[in-house]
Structures are given as C-alpha cells and as structure tokens.
Design a protein around this motif. Structure first.
Motif, short mmCIF file in Angstrom:
data_model
loop_
_atom_site.label_atom_id
_atom_site.label_comp_id
_atom_site.label_asym_id
_atom_site.label_seq_id
_atom_site.Cartn_x
_atom_site.Cartn_y
_atom_site.Cartn_z
N GLU A 278 7.52 51.16 -28.89
CA GLU A 278 7.56 50.32 -30.09
C GLU A 278 7.42 48.84 -29.78
O GLU A 278 6.59 48.15 -30.38
CB GLU A 278 8.87 50.59 -30.86
CG GLU A 278 8.99 51.99 -31.43
CD GLU A 278 8.15 52.19 -32.69
OE1 GLU A 278 7.47 51.23 -33.13
OE2 GLU A 278 8.18 53.31 -33.23
N SER A 331 7.87 58.22 -37.69
CA SER A 331 7.51 56.81 -37.59
C SER A 331 5.99 56.65 -37.59
O SER A 331 5.44 55.74 -38.23
CB SER A 331 8.10 56.20 -36.32
OG SER A 331 7.62 54.90 -36.10
N LYS A 335 3.38 54.76 -40.19
CA LYS A 335 2.41 53.75 -39.76
C LYS A 335 0.99 54.08 -40.23
O LYS A 335 0.20 53.19 -40.55
CB LYS A 335 2.42 53.64 -38.23
CG LYS A 335 3.72 53.14 -37.62
CD LYS A 335 3.63 53.14 -36.10
CE LYS A 335 4.99 52.98 -35.43
NZ LYS A 335 5.70 51.78 -35.80
N HIS A 399 0.89 49.17 -35.10
CA HIS A 399 2.34 48.94 -35.14
C HIS A 399 2.70 48.22 -36.43
O HIS A 399 2.91 47.01 -36.47
CB HIS A 399 2.78 48.18 -33.89
CG HIS A 399 2.71 49.02 -32.66
ND1 HIS A 399 3.77 49.73 -32.16
CD2 HIS A 399 1.66 49.34 -31.86
CE1 HIS A 399 3.41 50.41 -31.09
NE2 HIS A 399 2.13 50.19 -30.89
N SER A 401 4.88 48.32 -40.28
CA SER A 401 6.08 48.75 -40.99
C SER A 401 5.79 48.75 -42.49
O SER A 401 4.96 47.98 -42.98
CB SER A 401 7.25 47.81 -40.71
OG SER A 401 7.52 47.74 -39.33
N LYS A 443 1.85 47.42 -45.91
CA LYS A 443 1.98 47.72 -44.49
C LYS A 443 1.86 46.38 -43.76
O LYS A 443 0.85 45.68 -43.93
CB LYS A 443 0.87 48.65 -44.03
CG LYS A 443 1.00 50.09 -44.52
CD LYS A 443 2.05 50.83 -43.73
CE LYS A 443 2.03 52.30 -44.05
NZ LYS A 443 0.81 52.94 -43.55
N ASP A 445 2.60 43.91 -40.09
CA ASP A 445 2.93 43.75 -38.68
C ASP A 445 4.01 42.68 -38.62
O ASP A 445 3.76 41.50 -38.85
CB ASP A 445 1.68 43.30 -37.90
CG ASP A 445 1.93 43.23 -36.40
OD1 ASP A 445 3.06 42.88 -36.01
OD2 ASP A 445 1.01 43.49 -35.63
#
Length: 463
Positions: A278, A331, A335, A399, A401, A443, A445
């Motif tokens: 991560e 997770s 993503k 990556h 969130s 979404k 970063d």
C-alpha cells in the motif's frame, strides 16, 4: 451549505455507535459460521451416517445458500426495511443452528448449516450502515465491519478447539444459537433506527449495473481470486484437523496450542508486506507472491509426514498468505470498480466468495473420500496456481481511495458541471456525480490530492 469532506470532521457518536453495533452483529454471526471450522472434520466423522463427502458438505453448505439468497435479501430490505429483513435473516440463522444442535446425524447438520446460510443478511447490514452514516464517513464504517470479520475468524480458530472440550459438537451449535440470538438483541437494543432507507451505489448491488460489472475483466479476475481463496481455505480444513489429530496425535481440544501462535505470527508477518503493497505501491508483486505462497503451503502439506514443526511452519505460511489476500482483495475491488458501481462489484465478489467456500468443502470431501488427504492438497494447490496464472495478467491496481460527498438537492445540469470541475482537481482520478442519489462518488489518490482545490470545487454549491 458547502459539503463537508471526510478529512474535515470525525464521526459523530451516533455514527460510531451504529458502526460498532453493526460490526458486533457481523462478528457474532460470523463466529457462528467459523467456530466449527477447526474441529468439525474430527468431531463429525463419528456420527453414524457420516462420510467424507457429507462432512465436507456440512462444513460448506452455508456457502451455497448464502450465495443464492444474498441478492433477494438485499431487494427485500429495500421494500420492507433494513431491520425487519436483518431480523428475519438472523432468526433463520438461529433456527439453522438449533436444527444442527438437535441433530444426531450429519444430514441434519447439513440441513442446519444450509438454513444458517439462507439468512443472508451481510449485504443488508452494509446497507443499514450506509443509512446510518454520512457519505463522507462510509468507508470508516465499512472498515470497522471488515475488522470484525477478521477478528471473528481468528477468535474462532483458537476458541473452537477449546470450547469443543467442554461442550462437544452439539454444544458448539447451541453456543452459536445463543450468539445469533444476542445479535438480535444488539439489533433492536443498540443499533439506531435509520431516518429513511435509501439506495447506496457504494454498498448495494444494482441489477441494472450487473452487465457492466460482469464485462470488466479486471473485476472478474478478483472475483475468481476470492472464489479460489475460500475454496482453498475450506478444502484445506476438511483434512488439516484430521491430520493434526491422527498423525500428530494432538487431541482436538489442544489444537489451539498450534493455532494461537500460528495466527499471532501470521498476522504480524503480513504487516510489513501490507505496508510494502500500500505505502510503497507494490501491490501486484506482493499479491502474486502471496498467492504463490498459499499454493506452495498446500504442496508442502503433501510431504508433511508426522512433523509437528513442519505443520507449524506450513500453517504459518498458509495463514500469512490467506490473511494478506483476504484483506487485499476487497481493497483491490474498491480501487478498480467504477466509483458508482462499487456496491454492485462487491455483490458479485461476495457471491463468488460463498460459492468458493461451497466448492471447497464439497469438492474436498468427495476427493478425500475417494482418494485421500494428499489429493485434497493437490486440489487446493492446483486451484492456487490456476489463480496465480489468471492474476499474473491483471493490471497493476491504481492506488486510489473512495471518497463520497453528499450533494443533496443538486440538479442534473449542476451535477455534470460539478463532475467536470472535480476531474480537474489534482489527485482526483474519477468522479461521478449522481443527482438522483445526491452523492458525488470520487476515486482519489490521497498522496496527490489537493484538498483545498477539492473544497473549492464544491464551493459553488454553497449558499
């Protein structure tokens, strides 16, 4: 009023209470599923009508009914309300546990386990959590529920053998009945009543979006992954308790002596790799390495012999891999899935998970009955390496969130303009503003996100 972003305020006491109480319901229910896993294969083989296939089926029957009923329960909760449908599902779970507790045959236990799974309220609990929390804190509530699932599995692996000494198999099912009854008390005495039930694209499956999700090759790879992971877990535990009892000569009630240090080491051992995946953004190589580790552990079981320390090392490797993959897969779904389709993507993912558990138990039981334990480990290893081959072609996950912001009252024209402004903010990779829901699905970063510009993008909605 300008929307509040999740990094501005903490959860309210009401949101924290709702999240913790729903996590408790989830944990109590999952304890009922997992408590028998480390001991059932040993305890059930003494039943007069037990065969290896029926034992495997009893372990995994809940997976099939859970997969079949989770979507109908979600639809019923939209129509009849979250709490009544959760209560109905928990009552089914209690009844299934009682049927299993009263049964002196493996067939009765299979029926009870099937009835347990038919109370498929997992998605409805998630939807109620969404009803009771603001959009900007939704991911925190889901994280608490996710933690409760992991805790229930770890507790079950240690507590199951200990409790089996005092109460036997029937007593375990009576305890599971009591835990499920306690979850009903928590539901009505602790969980707040939602002001209204709404549709939440981040937590609920939408049938209109299924085709889009099922055409996404990256999501399908992850669905195949969770199917394989739970197939391997269930298949492995059709035979591992028997080997510990018969070859290592460790009484069933003492199996926790093995499982407790294994789990502690496995949980601590995965932490550096989670950080590497991560924080250092090495998700794909770490993921592939741990899929391979699970496969290699199963190959190791084939040549184990009667070595206690060999079993210790292999179980530690297996659960280090399992725990990391179990935490990483959802997770990765988050993503990869489009921001407004996360609930649908997770619904398909959960169905694949439960079907994997069913295929693992039923398949391993049949294989063990016809060929023996070695073939079960070959079965699990072949599945693991097939998964590795499929996963090798996945794209490295971005990556990102999820971030949800309430924009209730926004019009269609405003939503389109807001979506364009949000996409211009550094660190925002995807943005979908749905006027019907009154929610902006983003979404982001977090390392690159310009929080001040994000606030400015929403500022035009103030007034």
């Amino acid at each position: 009023m300008t929307p509040v972003l999740e990094f501005d305020t903490p959860m309210t006491r009401a949101e924290l209470r709702a999240s913790l109480s729903l996590a408790a319901i989830y944990m109590l229910r999952m304890l009922g599923m997992f408590l028998i896993l480390p001991v059932f294969a040993v305890l059930a083989r003494d039943l007069p009508d037990a065969t290896p296939f029926r034992v495997g089926l009893a372990i995994s029957a809940y997976g099939l009914t859970q997969a079949l009923f989770q979507i109908p329960f979600g639809l019923w909760s939209d129509r009849y309300g979250r709490k009544p449908v959760i209560a109905a599902g928990l009552v089914l779970f209690v009844l299934g546990s009682v049927v299993a507790a009263l049964s002196d045959s493996i067939l009765g236990i299979i029926a009870g386990r099937s009835l347990q799974g038919a109370g498929a309220v997992a998605a409805v609990v998630m939807a109620l959590a969404a009803d009771l929390t603001r959009e900007e804190h939704r991911t925190k509530a889901m994280a608490l529920i996710g933690i409760s699932i992991g805790m229930s599995f770890a507790v079950s692996m240690v507590a199951g053998p200990v409790l089996s000494r005092w109460m036997g198999l029937q007593g375990l099912f009576w305890l599971i009945s009591a835990l499920a009854t306690l979850s009903l008390v928590v539901l009505f005495a602790v969980v707040p009543n939602p002001p209204a039930s709404r549709s939440h694209r981040d937590t609920q499956l939408r049938s209109a979006s299924l085709a889009r999700v099922l055409r996404d090759a990256e999501l399908l790879r992850l669905d195949f992954g969770i199917f394989c992971l739970h197939l391997i877990l269930t298949a492995t535990f059709v035979v591992v308790p028997l080997i510990i009892k018969d070859r290592l000569h460790l009484p069933t009630e003492d199996h926790w002596h093995l499982y407790l240090p294994v789990f502690l080491i496995a949980i601590l051992g995965m932490v550096p790799f989670v950080i590497l995946a991560e924080k250092k953004r090495r998700m794909k190589p770490v993921f592939l390495a741990f899929v391979a580790l699970v496969g290699l552990a199963n190959l190791g079981f084939i040549g184990l012999g009667e070595s206690f320390w060999g079993m210790f090392v292999l179980l530690t490797a297996f659960f280090t891999g399992f725990n990391l993959l179990e935490a990483t897969l959802p997770s990765m779904i988050s993503k990869i899935a489009p921001p407004d389709l996360k609930g649908t993507a997770m619904g398909v993912y959960s169905t694949a998970q439960f079907l994997g558990a069913f295929a693992g138990g039923a398949g391993a039981g049949w294989i063990y009955g016809h060929t023996g334990a070695t073939a079960v480990f070959v079965y699990a290893a072949v599945v693991a390496f097939a998964w590795l081959a499929v996963a090798a072609f996945m794209q490295a996950p971005r990556h990102l969130s999820s971030l949800l912001v309430n924009v209730e009252g926004i019009g269609a024209a405003q939503s389109e303009a807001l979506g364009q402004r949000l996409l211009a903010v550094p660190g925002v990779a995807e943005a979908v503003v749905v006027a019907e829901d009154g929610v902006a699905y983003l979404k982001v970063d977090r390392q690159l996100l310009d929080r001040e510009r994000l606030k400015l993008a929403f500022a035009s909605l103030g007034g």
